[in-house]
Design an enzyme around this catalytic site. Structure first.
Site, PDB file in Angstrom:
ATOM      1  N   ASP A   8      65.080  60.019  28.455  1.00 37.80           N
ATOM      2  CA  ASP A   8      66.465  59.903  28.019  1.00 37.80           C
ATOM      3  C   ASP A   8      67.324  59.606  29.235  1.00 37.80           C
ATOM      4  O   ASP A   8      67.268  60.336  30.236  1.00 37.80           O
ATOM      5  CB  ASP A   8      66.929  61.204  27.353  1.00 37.80           C
ATOM      6  CG  ASP A   8      66.291  61.419  25.988  1.00 37.80           C
ATOM      7  OD1 ASP A   8      65.462  60.583  25.590  1.00 37.80           O
ATOM      8  OD2 ASP A   8      66.622  62.420  25.332  1.00 37.80           O
ATOM      9  N   ASP A 129      68.660  60.244  12.509  1.00 37.86           N
ATOM     10  CA  ASP A 129      68.967  61.516  13.161  1.00 37.86           C
ATOM     11  C   ASP A 129      69.755  62.355  12.174  1.00 37.86           C
ATOM     12  O   ASP A 129      70.786  61.910  11.647  1.00 37.86           O
ATOM     13  CB  ASP A 129      69.804  61.279  14.425  1.00 37.86           C
ATOM     14  CG  ASP A 129      69.152  60.254  15.350  1.00 37.86           C
ATOM     15  OD1 ASP A 129      67.915  60.229  15.419  1.00 37.86           O
ATOM     16  OD2 ASP A 129      69.893  59.485  16.005  1.00 37.86           O
TER      17      ASP A 129
END
Length: 239
Positions: A8, A129
């Site tokens: 990330d 998500d």
């Protein structure tokens, strides 16, 4: 089941967030390409990259770091965050990305997902998500009334390569994945589903694989903290 090590990216560094909060970022390194090489050396088959700044900005922000990773490794990589138009999709695939992940646009512009999946077969995934079953977009900052399963089903005939399903409340919390919700989603569609969020120990990976319907799992913090040994995990999942 394939294990996807996660990198990330925030401000050019490797970080992990807690439940998607940018203010709760832990920095694990300032050389993403070197981290990618470590994961490749451990035997990973894929890399999962996220441009966190890009997810909020709606356009690529950590492009330099992503390009450095693509130049450093030979394993395929998928990227999500800030990819919201055909030009950006084409740009990343031309630079060597194996798969783009479309999240926010899957809700706001589903026609783009279909267009991209037709134009680039096997190279477009949908990122779903969710908090408590409802989809969140724009870097998880905007909560919608769209149910994760309904969104996944709407792309059944679109030709997308995979669905990356993230339980936001589990992400980065080292509390274990939401196996029940992920398995339920995987059984509701024929598209391969990759689990994300909360994978924190080897038992989590074994439990996800045991469902028989989950195609992959993404792990980040557990690999950086050493809670999961990547090489050993890959060996176990290959059996």
């Amino acid at each position: 089941m394939i294990l996807y090590p996660a990198i990330d990216l925030k401000d050019g560094q490797c970080v992990r967030l807690l439940r998607g909060e940018m203010s709760a970022a832990t920095v694990f390194g300032d050389d993403p390409a070197a981290q990618a090489l470590k994961f490749q050396s451990a035997g990973c088959q894929w890399l999962h990259l996220v441009d966190l700044n890009g997810a909020f900005a709606g356009a690529p922000v950590n492009a330099a770091a992503v390009e450095a990773i693509l130049k450093a490794v030979t394993v395929p990589a998928q990227l999500g965050g800030g990819i919201r138009d055909m030009a950006t999709i084409a740009m990343w695939l031309e630079k060597g990305l194996a798969r783009v992940i479309l999240g926010t646009v899957a809700v706001e512009n589903p026609a783009l997902v279909r267009q991209a999946a037709r134009a680039f077969p096997g190279k477009v995934a949908v990122g779903i998500d969710a908090r408590k079953g409802f989809v969140a977009t724009k870097g998880w900052a905007h909560e919608t009334t769209v149910q994760a399963t309904d969104l996944a089903r709407s792309f059944e005939d679109a030709g997308v390569a995979a669905i990356i399903y993230t339980d936001i409340d589990r992400d980065g919390a080292m509390a274990g994945p939401n196996i029940e919700a992920t398995e339920s989603l995987a059984r509701a569609v024929t598209i391969p589903v990759i689990a994300s969020g909360g994978v924190s120990r080897m038992q989590d990976l074994i439990a996800l694989k045991a469902t028989g319907v989950i195609a992959g799992a993404i792990s980040g913090r557990a690999l950086y903290d050493g809670a999961i040994d990547l090489a050993a995990a890959i060996k176990t999942l290959d059996i």
